[in-house]
Write a protein that holds these residues in place. Sequence first.
Motif, short mmCIF file in Angstrom:
data_model
loop_
_atom_site.label_atom_id
_atom_site.label_comp_id
_atom_site.label_asym_id
_atom_site.label_seq_id
_atom_site.Cartn_x
_atom_site.Cartn_y
_atom_site.Cartn_z
N ALA A 125 0.83 -1.21 0.00
CA ALA A 125 0.00 0.00 0.00
C ALA A 125 0.86 1.25 0.00
O ALA A 125 0.55 2.25 -0.68
CB ALA A 125 -0.93 -0.01 1.21
N ILE A 126 1.96 1.22 0.75
CA ILE A 126 2.88 2.36 0.78
C ILE A 126 3.54 2.56 -0.58
O ILE A 126 3.66 3.69 -1.07
CB ILE A 126 3.94 2.15 1.89
N VAL A 127 3.96 1.46 -1.21
CA VAL A 127 4.55 1.56 -2.55
C VAL A 127 3.53 2.10 -3.54
O VAL A 127 3.86 2.88 -4.44
CB VAL A 127 5.10 0.18 -3.00
N SER A 128 2.27 1.71 -3.38
CA SER A 128 1.21 2.21 -4.27
C SER A 128 1.01 3.71 -4.11
O SER A 128 0.76 4.42 -5.09
CB SER A 128 -0.11 1.47 -3.99
N ILE A 129 1.12 4.21 -2.89
CA ILE A 129 1.02 5.66 -2.66
C ILE A 129 2.18 6.37 -3.35
O ILE A 129 2.00 7.39 -4.02
CB ILE A 129 1.01 5.97 -1.15
N LEU A 130 3.37 5.82 -3.20
CA LEU A 130 4.53 6.40 -3.86
C LEU A 130 4.34 6.41 -5.37
O LEU A 130 4.61 7.43 -6.03
CB LEU A 130 5.79 5.60 -3.51
N ALA A 131 3.85 5.31 -5.93
CA ALA A 131 3.62 5.22 -7.37
C ALA A 131 2.60 6.25 -7.82
O ALA A 131 2.78 6.91 -8.85
CB ALA A 131 3.16 3.81 -7.74
#
Length: 225
Positions: A125-131
């Motif tokens: 989920a954190i990586v998705s926010i960054l993306a």
Amino acid sequence: MATTCSLRRIVVEKAAPTLMQMKSASLFSVRKSKCPNFSTELLELRESLRSICQIRCLEEDSEHAILFVYRRELLASLLSSRDLRNFLARYGYPPELLCASAAEHCSSGACESCRHLLNASSLEAIVSILAARYQAGGFPHEIGIFFDYPLDDVEGFIRYQGRAGKGLALWKVYGDFDYAARKLKQFSEISQFLLNRYNEALEFKQFLCEGIQCYRQQMGDIVCL
């Protein structure tokens, strides 16, 4: 006619420290004219490397693609730092995600007892926010944290808007220059080591395993898949 090569060769060239477990993530651009079978090879690489690392395509058009290669276990360990979690929370990353694995201790993610590894779903989920922040336009400067750049350097770059600081090949240094230079030297050496051993004929995971084993023998570093 432009010289072409396989996507796996490009990934080795651009993301060797991440593949070799020395860097939590790498970001790079792929020119599709250099890699004519990009889409097919990307699917194959994701399947081949799924037990080692993840590959996300953050941006793509007819000419280029931006790939984000990361190791879940390294990012989870990196983000177990309270300082890094608090930094990311200031830039809009939900504290409940940053402290998801330690919810029994607190709800804010700010207490010292919350130094636990993130669970997989929270990390993704954190990586998705960054993306999403990357895809929204501009370059989210907190991304340096995901690349193992020192917090002092990431905060300094944001505070001074890229001015001042001492330049290295990958980032600007606002903190301990000697430490940053040693880190960059390690990244460069492992990249050259893996490139020198590159063998297109080997299955990719086998190639990485043999490379890691050889690196252990030569350098004595503990690197494992």
